[in-house]
Design a protein around this motif. Structure first.
Motif, PDB file in Angstrom:
ATOM      1  N   PRO A 153     -10.215   6.657  -4.670  1.00 19.03           N
ATOM      2  CA  PRO A 153      -9.646   6.172  -3.410  1.00 19.03           C
ATOM      3  C   PRO A 153     -10.683   5.657  -2.424  1.00 19.03           C
ATOM      4  N   GLY A 154     -11.966   5.839  -2.733  1.00 19.36           N
ATOM      5  CA  GLY A 154     -13.014   5.426  -1.805  1.00 19.36           C
ATOM      6  C   GLY A 154     -13.381   6.550  -0.844  1.00 19.36           C
ATOM      7  N   GLU A 155     -14.285   6.249   0.078  1.00 21.04           N
ATOM      8  CA  GLU A 155     -14.716   7.243   1.050  1.00 21.04           C
ATOM      9  C   GLU A 155     -13.680   7.387   2.171  1.00 21.04           C
ATOM     10  N   LEU A 156     -13.495   8.606   2.624  1.00 23.50           N
ATOM     11  CA  LEU A 156     -12.566   8.857   3.725  1.00 23.50           C
ATOM     12  C   LEU A 156     -13.020   8.101   4.965  1.00 23.50           C
ATOM     13  N   GLU A 157     -12.105   7.348   5.566  1.00 26.15           N
ATOM     14  CA  GLU A 157     -12.419   6.564   6.758  1.00 26.15           C
ATOM     15  C   GLU A 157     -11.744   7.188   7.975  1.00 26.15           C
ATOM     16  N   THR A 158     -12.505   7.343   9.039  1.00 26.51           N
ATOM     17  CA  THR A 158     -11.984   7.941  10.269  1.00 26.51           C
ATOM     18  C   THR A 158     -12.031   6.926  11.398  1.00 26.51           C
ATOM     19  N   THR A 159     -10.922   6.816  12.130  1.00 25.68           N
ATOM     20  CA  THR A 159     -10.820   5.886  13.244  1.00 25.68           C
ATOM     21  C   THR A 159     -10.571   6.657  14.527  1.00 25.68           C
ATOM     22  N   GLU A 160     -11.324   6.346  15.569  1.00 32.00           N
ATOM     23  CA  GLU A 160     -11.099   6.978  16.865  1.00 32.00           C
ATOM     24  C   GLU A 160      -9.878   6.364  17.527  1.00 32.00           C
ATOM     25  N   LEU A 161      -8.974   7.222  18.022  1.00 29.86           N
ATOM     26  CA  LEU A 161      -7.760   6.751  18.675  1.00 29.86           C
ATOM     27  C   LEU A 161      -7.715   7.112  20.155  1.00 29.86           C
ATOM     28  N   ASN A 162      -8.037   8.368  20.459  1.00 30.87           N
ATOM     29  CA  ASN A 162      -8.001   8.843  21.843  1.00 30.87           C
ATOM     30  C   ASN A 162      -6.648   8.543  22.486  1.00 30.87           C
ATOM     31  N   LEU A 163      -5.570   8.947  21.819  1.00 31.26           N
ATOM     32  CA  LEU A 163      -4.230   8.657  22.315  1.00 31.26           C
ATOM     33  C   LEU A 163      -3.986   9.206  23.715  1.00 31.26           C
ATOM     34  N   GLU A 164      -4.548  10.375  24.004  1.00 24.50           N
ATOM     35  CA  GLU A 164      -4.301  10.973  25.315  1.00 24.50           C
ATOM     36  C   GLU A 164      -5.130  10.325  26.415  1.00 24.50           C
ATOM     37  N   GLY A 165      -6.052   9.437  26.037  1.00 23.35           N
ATOM     38  CA  GLY A 165      -6.894   8.811  27.041  1.00 23.35           C
ATOM     39  C   GLY A 165      -6.513   7.380  27.362  1.00 23.35           C
ATOM     40  N   LEU A 166      -5.440   6.877  26.739  1.00 20.91           N
ATOM     41  CA  LEU A 166      -5.029   5.508  27.001  1.00 20.91           C
ATOM     42  C   LEU A 166      -4.352   5.397  28.365  1.00 20.91           C
ATOM     43  N   SER A 167      -4.228   4.174  28.843  1.00 15.36           N
ATOM     44  CA  SER A 167      -3.636   3.964  30.163  1.00 15.36           C
ATOM     45  C   SER A 167      -2.126   4.118  30.094  1.00 15.36           C
ATOM     46  N   ASP A 168      -1.483   4.069  31.255  1.00 23.22           N
ATOM     47  CA  ASP A 168      -0.043   4.208  31.331  1.00 23.22           C
ATOM     48  C   ASP A 168       0.690   3.025  30.710  1.00 23.22           C
ATOM     49  N   GLU A 169      -0.046   1.963  30.360  1.00 22.32           N
ATOM     50  CA  GLU A 169       0.593   0.818  29.725  1.00 22.32           C
ATOM     51  C   GLU A 169       0.969   1.120  28.283  1.00 22.32           C
ATOM     52  N   TYR A 170       0.432   2.218  27.741  1.00 26.95           N
ATOM     53  CA  TYR A 170       0.669   2.558  26.350  1.00 26.95           C
ATOM     54  C   TYR A 170       1.624   3.742  26.239  1.00 26.95           C
ATOM     55  N   ASP A 171       2.296   3.819  25.105  1.00 27.12           N
ATOM     56  CA  ASP A 171       2.982   5.053  24.743  1.00 27.12           C
ATOM     57  C   ASP A 171       1.932   5.915  24.051  1.00 27.12           C
ATOM     58  N   ASP A 172       1.187   6.652  24.851  1.00 32.94           N
ATOM     59  CA  ASP A 172      -0.029   7.292  24.344  1.00 32.94           C
ATOM     60  C   ASP A 172       0.142   8.781  24.084  1.00 32.94           C
ATOM     61  N   ARG A 173       1.361   9.222  23.850  1.00 30.13           N
ATOM     62  CA  ARG A 173       1.551  10.648  23.612  1.00 30.13           C
ATOM     63  C   ARG A 173       0.966  11.071  22.261  1.00 30.13           C
ATOM     64  N   SER A 174       0.176  12.092  22.287  1.00 27.82           N
ATOM     65  CA  SER A 174      -0.409  12.636  21.066  1.00 27.82           C
ATOM     66  C   SER A 174       0.580  13.613  20.432  1.00 27.82           C
ATOM     67  N   PRO A 175       0.322  14.063  19.182  1.00 29.34           N
ATOM     68  CA  PRO A 175       1.177  15.103  18.597  1.00 29.34           C
ATOM     69  C   PRO A 175       1.266  16.337  19.495  1.00 29.34           C
ATOM     70  N   ARG A 176       0.158  16.686  20.136  1.00 26.34           N
ATOM     71  CA  ARG A 176       0.165  17.845  21.031  1.00 26.34           C
ATOM     72  C   ARG A 176       1.090  17.631  22.222  1.00 26.34           C
ATOM     73  N   GLN A 177       1.021  16.462  22.837  1.00 26.46           N
ATOM     74  CA  GLN A 177       1.871  16.188  23.995  1.00 26.46           C
ATOM     75  C   GLN A 177       3.342  16.156  23.620  1.00 26.46           C
ATOM     76  N   MET A 178       3.656  15.567  22.470  1.00 26.68           N
ATOM     77  CA  MET A 178       5.047  15.538  22.034  1.00 26.68           C
ATOM     78  C   MET A 178       5.555  16.945  21.730  1.00 26.68           C
ATOM     79  N   TYR A 179       4.728  17.731  21.059  1.00 20.26           N
ATOM     80  CA  TYR A 179       5.117  19.105  20.730  1.00 20.26           C
ATOM     81  C   TYR A 179       5.419  19.890  21.999  1.00 20.26           C
ATOM     82  N   ARG A 180       4.555  19.750  22.984  1.00 19.82           N
ATOM     83  CA  ARG A 180       4.746  20.513  24.213  1.00 19.82           C
ATOM     84  C   ARG A 180       5.960  20.037  24.995  1.00 19.82           C
ATOM     85  N   PHE A 181       6.239  18.731  24.963  1.00 20.63           N
ATOM     86  CA  PHE A 181       7.456  18.248  25.604  1.00 20.63           C
ATOM     87  C   PHE A 181       8.684  18.799  24.889  1.00 20.63           C
TER      88      PHE A 181
END
Length: 318
Positions: A153-181
């Motif tokens: 499958p090749g080497e594992l690739e990791t991408t930075e997302l920082n969902l909780e750090g996006l601006s209000d223009e995004y639907d930036d809820r992380s799994p943690r934020q959704m779980y807590r809601f």
């Protein structure tokens, strides 16, 4: 990433038959330049091709605890005493809500833990294929292999997302934020809908009715990466209030070859087009185990969850 954004700008909307449901939300949060409505199956094809491993994943509390799809090697029977024939969608969803809310609560994952998911999807040529990915619980990173399913499958690739750090223009809820809601979601349908409207995570589509916009909000949360049992029960009861729901009166087979209960809802705002979303539930635990897209009564796409668990690092499997 910049090239993907540029390609996305002029990309045509793909047909639902060519895009399996459930892959939209994370792509939207990570890549779009404005906050958009989230609907599975209506993403530009180029994004789906480049980020084929980015797919929405449901992880319920039982799955988080046990690290698998609460499944059985042989086809499961429907829960004792439950007869799908003649039962309405509302009745089934109430039954499902009562079943899942009886599950014990679990410890919430740590921010630095990862949600591992492996699922089967229907490909463009009707051939099924498997995907696997790791998403940090705080939404900071996504990891996947460039050639999923291959012998190498090749080497594992990791991408930075920082969902909780996006601006209000995004639907930036992380799994943690959704779980807590979802942890705060009322257990009754009307109360859950009121909470969704107050949260107002997605901009309302003025061409849709209130029910249509409510349904769009429900789509995202039913695809949430982590769901506490009581929160899922509230979602089921809210879903039961949506118009046009139908229960398939027999078990269906999902993309992973397992039998499931299917509850079907028409797409809001799609007059003249017989398209529907179908949610697949385990016949015993009544957790969501997959989704299918329906057009003119025929299945045109789908995905099924094979393995889901919380692990301590990307690349690790349960």
């Amino acid at each position: 990433m910049t090239q993907v954004r540029e390609l996305r700008a002029d990309a045509p909307v793909a047909d639902r038959a060519r895009l399996a449901p459930g892959r939209a939300r994370l792509v939207e949060a990570a890549l779009t330049t404005k906050r958009s409505r989230v609907r599975w199956g209506r993403r530009p094809l180029v994004i789906a091709a480049v980020f084929v491993a980015v797919t929405a994943v449901v992880v319920t509390a039982t799955l988080l605890a046990h690290g698998h799809r609460a499944g059985r090697e042989s086809p499961p029977a429907v829960a004792p005493g439950l007869d799908l024939n003649g039962m309405s969608a509302r009745e089934l969803l109430e039954y499902a809500a009562r079943t899942v809310e009886e599950q014990p609560s679990i410890t919430e994952p740590r921010a630095d833990q990862w949600i591992y998911a492996k699922e089967t999807q229907e490909g463009d040529d009707d051939a099924d294929f498997e995907l696997e990915k790791w998403l940090r619980y705080d939404g900071a990173e996504l990891a996947s292999y460039p050639r999923p399913g291959a012998e190498d499958p090749g080497e594992l690739e990791t991408t930075e997302l920082n969902l909780e750090g996006l601006s209000d223009e995004y639907d930036d809820r992380s799994p943690r934020q959704m779980y807590r809601f979802l942890s705060t979601l009322p257990a009754d349908g009307e109360g859950a809908l009121k909470a969704l409207r107050e949260e107002n995570a997605l901009v309302d589509d003025k061409s849709l009715t209130q029910a249509g916009n409510d349904y769009t909000e429900l789509l995202v949360l039913l695809d949430a990466y982590a769901q506490p049992p009581k929160g899922l029960a509230g979602l089921y009861r809210a879903l039961a209030t949506m118009p046009g729901g139908e229960l398939v009166d027999h078990l269906v087979e999902d993309e992973a070859g397992h039998e499931a209960v299917a509850v079907r809802f028409p797409e809001p705002g799609r007059e003249g087009e017989k398209r529907a979303d179908e949610w697949l539930l385990d016949p015993v635990t009544f957790e969501i185990v997959g989704q299918r897209a329906i057009e003119d009564g025929e299945v045109v796409g789908g995905n099924a969850y094979v393995v889901k668990a919380v692990v301590d690092e990307a690349g690790r499997r349960p």
